[in-house]
Design an enzyme around this catalytic site. Structure first.
Site, PDB file in Angstrom:
ATOM      1  N   ARG A 138       6.541  10.104  -4.796  1.00 30.51           N
ATOM      2  CA  ARG A 138       7.686  10.406  -5.658  1.00 30.51           C
ATOM      3  C   ARG A 138       8.745  11.118  -4.835  1.00 30.51           C
ATOM      4  NH1 ARG A 138       6.158   9.040 -10.553  1.00 30.51           N
ATOM      5  NH2 ARG A 138       4.005   9.309 -11.160  1.00 30.51           N
ATOM      6  N   GLU A 182       6.052   2.944  -0.997  1.00 29.46           N
ATOM      7  CA  GLU A 182       6.820   2.832  -2.239  1.00 29.46           C
ATOM      8  C   GLU A 182       7.386   4.202  -2.585  1.00 29.46           C
ATOM      9  OE1 GLU A 182       5.858   2.807  -6.928  1.00 29.46           O
ATOM     10  OE2 GLU A 182       4.685   1.387  -5.743  1.00 29.46           O
ATOM     11  N   ASN A 216      12.229   8.990 -10.456  1.00 30.84           N
ATOM     12  CA  ASN A 216      12.350   9.095 -11.910  1.00 30.84           C
ATOM     13  C   ASN A 216      13.734   9.662 -12.219  1.00 30.84           C
ATOM     14  OD1 ASN A 216       9.671   8.216 -12.667  1.00 30.84           O
ATOM     15  ND2 ASN A 216       8.982  10.074 -11.663  1.00 30.84           N
ATOM     16  N   HIS A 231      -1.538  13.008   4.819  1.00 29.04           N
ATOM     17  CA  HIS A 231      -0.291  12.599   5.454  1.00 29.04           C
ATOM     18  C   HIS A 231      -0.229  11.083   5.570  1.00 29.04           C
ATOM     19  CE1 HIS A 231      -3.206  13.031   8.807  1.00 29.04           C
ATOM     20  NE2 HIS A 231      -2.645  11.912   9.211  1.00 29.04           N
TER      21      HIS A 231
END
Length: 147
Positions: free
Chosen positions: A9, A62, A66, A81
């Site tokens: 994220r 990826e 949000n 990591h």
């Protein structure tokens, strides 16, 4: 079974893309905007993996952004990591340092270094093949922070 991707994220999409693409050197292979879910997925590949990534959608990193989240992103002890092999660890670290990236664990051994993304994701850089001979300023450089 086949490895596909790792998702992380990100809190600031522009800052993250600047780091991962402009500074770190990955390539965006595809993007998916999901208005109903209010998120964006961006898939990145290392230069040596780009062709395979475009053909098979793997291996990739990826980035998930949000749109309306103010969630503080943190890494936990169970997360380690990401690791990338590089052609020349000294040149890679110098390029990153010149772009303002902190080298948290310098490549004193000519083989391994660590940096972090804007979202505190630890990234290991590994010299392709054998370790390079020790070289300054890296050989005597101290660690900065954690990794």
């Amino acid at each position: 079974m086949r490895y596909v991707h790792t998702m992380v994220r990100v809190s600031d999409l522009d800052e993250s893309l600047d780091f991962w693409i402009n500074k770190f050197g990955l390539t965006e292979t595809r993007r998916k905007e999901v208005p109903a879910g209010k998120f964006t997925l961006i898939f990145l590949a290392a230069p040596a993996d780009e062709t395979t990534s475009r053909e098979t959608a793997a291996p990739e990193l990826e980035l998930t952004y949000n749109w309306d989240s103010d969630e503080k992103l943190e890494t936990g002890r169970s997360w380690g990591h990401l690791a990338y092999r590089v052609d020349n660890i000294y040149e890679t670290c110098q390029r990153l340092a010149d772009a303002g990236v902190v080298i948290n664990r310098p490549p004193r051994d000519g083989y391994m270094a660590f940096v972090k993304s804007p979202d505190n994701i630890s990234i290991e850089l590994i010299q392709e093949g054998d370790a390079l001979p020790a070289a300054e300023p890296w050989a005597s450089m101290e660690n900065i922070g954690d990794w």
